[in-house]
Scaffold this motif. Sequence first.
Motif, PDB file in Angstrom:
ATOM      1  N   ASN A  82       5.424   5.846  -3.822  1.00 18.01           N
ATOM      2  CA  ASN A  82       5.903   6.450  -2.473  1.00 18.01           C
ATOM      3  C   ASN A  82       4.911   7.731  -2.345  1.00 18.01           C
ATOM      4  O   ASN A  82       4.381   8.181  -3.105  1.00 18.01           O
ATOM      5  CB  ASN A  82       7.415   7.040  -2.596  1.00 18.01           C
ATOM      6  N   THR A  83       5.042   7.855  -0.823  1.00 11.59           N
ATOM      7  CA  THR A  83       4.233   8.930  -0.598  1.00 11.59           C
ATOM      8  C   THR A  83       2.818   8.840  -1.154  1.00 11.59           C
ATOM      9  O   THR A  83       2.302   9.880  -1.451  1.00 11.59           O
ATOM     10  CB  THR A  83       4.664  10.330  -0.803  1.00 11.59           C
ATOM     11  N   LEU A  84       2.027   7.768  -1.067  1.00  9.44           N
ATOM     12  CA  LEU A  84       0.698   7.607  -1.329  1.00  9.44           C
ATOM     13  C   LEU A  84      -0.222   8.188  -0.795  1.00  9.44           C
ATOM     14  O   LEU A  84      -0.238   8.597   0.439  1.00  9.44           O
ATOM     15  CB  LEU A  84       0.513   6.016  -1.223  1.00  9.44           C
ATOM     16  N   LYS A  85      -1.318   8.830  -1.562  1.00 15.40           N
ATOM     17  CA  LYS A  85      -2.392   9.469  -1.191  1.00 15.40           C
ATOM     18  C   LYS A  85      -3.590   8.844  -1.465  1.00 15.40           C
ATOM     19  O   LYS A  85      -3.749   7.925  -2.126  1.00 15.40           O
ATOM     20  CB  LYS A  85      -2.448  10.917  -1.920  1.00 15.40           C
ATOM     21  N   PRO A  86      -4.542   9.100  -0.652  1.00 13.39           N
ATOM     22  CA  PRO A  86      -6.004   8.370  -0.810  1.00 13.39           C
ATOM     23  C   PRO A  86      -6.383   8.564  -2.066  1.00 13.39           C
ATOM     24  O   PRO A  86      -7.168   7.595  -2.866  1.00 13.39           O
ATOM     25  CB  PRO A  86      -6.777   8.942   0.151  1.00 13.39           C
ATOM     26  N   GLU A  87      -6.034   9.593  -2.861  1.00 14.66           N
ATOM     27  CA  GLU A  87      -6.415   9.721  -4.166  1.00 14.66           C
ATOM     28  C   GLU A  87      -5.810   8.917  -5.302  1.00 14.66           C
ATOM     29  O   GLU A  87      -5.999   8.879  -6.615  1.00 14.66           O
ATOM     30  CB  GLU A  87      -6.396  11.394  -4.701  1.00 14.66           C
ATOM     31  N   ASP A  88      -4.676   8.059  -4.848  1.00 11.69           N
ATOM     32  CA  ASP A  88      -4.063   7.198  -5.659  1.00 11.69           C
ATOM     33  C   ASP A  88      -4.931   6.103  -5.625  1.00 11.69           C
ATOM     34  O   ASP A  88      -4.452   5.025  -6.354  1.00 11.69           O
ATOM     35  CB  ASP A  88      -2.706   6.936  -5.131  1.00 11.69           C
ATOM     36  N   THR A  89      -5.955   5.720  -4.838  1.00 10.08           N
ATOM     37  CA  THR A  89      -6.699   4.557  -4.863  1.00 10.08           C
ATOM     38  C   THR A  89      -7.372   4.395  -6.240  1.00 10.08           C
ATOM     39  O   THR A  89      -8.024   5.272  -6.574  1.00 10.08           O
ATOM     40  CB  THR A  89      -7.645   4.533  -3.839  1.00 10.08           C
ATOM     41  N   ALA A  90      -7.155   3.225  -6.730  1.00 11.34           N
ATOM     42  CA  ALA A  90      -7.689   2.869  -8.144  1.00 11.34           C
ATOM     43  C   ALA A  90      -7.180   1.267  -8.390  1.00 11.34           C
ATOM     44  O   ALA A  90      -6.336   0.739  -7.798  1.00 11.34           O
ATOM     45  CB  ALA A  90      -7.135   3.670  -9.174  1.00 11.34           C
ATOM     46  N   VAL A  91      -7.602   0.788  -9.576  1.00 10.34           N
ATOM     47  CA  VAL A  91      -6.995  -0.305 -10.008  1.00 10.34           C
ATOM     48  C   VAL A  91      -6.084  -0.030 -11.139  1.00 10.34           C
ATOM     49  O   VAL A  91      -6.365   0.885 -11.918  1.00 10.34           O
ATOM     50  CB  VAL A  91      -8.111  -1.201 -10.834  1.00 10.34           C
ATOM     51  N   TYR A  92      -4.905  -0.604 -10.942  1.00 10.91           N
ATOM     52  CA  TYR A  92      -3.788  -0.006 -12.012  1.00 10.91           C
ATOM     53  C   TYR A  92      -3.649  -1.226 -12.953  1.00 10.91           C
ATOM     54  O   TYR A  92      -3.634  -2.396 -12.536  1.00 10.91           O
ATOM     55  CB  TYR A  92      -2.528   0.139 -11.039  1.00 10.91           C
ATOM     56  N   TYR A  93      -3.482  -0.666 -14.349  1.00 11.89           N
ATOM     57  CA  TYR A  93      -3.129  -1.762 -15.338  1.00 11.89           C
ATOM     58  C   TYR A  93      -1.990  -1.457 -16.001  1.00 11.89           C
ATOM     59  O   TYR A  93      -1.580  -0.393 -16.261  1.00 11.89           O
ATOM     60  CB  TYR A  93      -4.475  -1.397 -16.215  1.00 11.89           C
ATOM     61  N   CYS A  94      -1.282  -2.704 -16.064  1.00  7.86           N
ATOM     62  CA  CYS A  94      -0.005  -2.519 -16.944  1.00  7.86           C
ATOM     63  C   CYS A  94      -0.518  -2.555 -18.527  1.00  7.86           C
ATOM     64  O   CYS A  94      -1.514  -3.113 -18.987  1.00  7.86           O
ATOM     65  CB  CYS A  94       0.480  -3.980 -16.877  1.00  7.86           C
TER      66      CYS A  94
END
Length: 120
Positions: A82-94
């Motif tokens: 929630n409340t995502l920010k531009p700095e959360d931009t990334a490839v997310y890995y499990c």
Amino acid sequence: VQLQASGGGSVQAGGSLRLFCAASGDISAINVMGWYRQVSGKQREMVATITDRNMADYADSVKGRFTVSRTSNNDQLYLQMNTLKPEDTAVYYCYAEYRQRYTGRQRSAWGQGTLVTVSS
């Protein structure tokens, strides 16, 4: 063992996304599951992890905004962002640490990654 991640996408700042990861294969028990993220040219960093006893840990940068959870049979993992920010931009890995069913050995595995893009 396979970790199949999904749920990434593009969203504007302030928006929400939910990531999903399913584990399958030669698994007796999964001890820890988690989400990591990586931006091109930077090291992969921990976002959130959760144990088989539902003990969660978060990176300081996401505390209060992200929530990690597992299903009762412990082989599916979620990340509510929630409340995502531009700095959360990334490839997310499990990620998972598990015990193999037939050998009893402790192993770890990574999923293929899912892209999250947050625009300002």
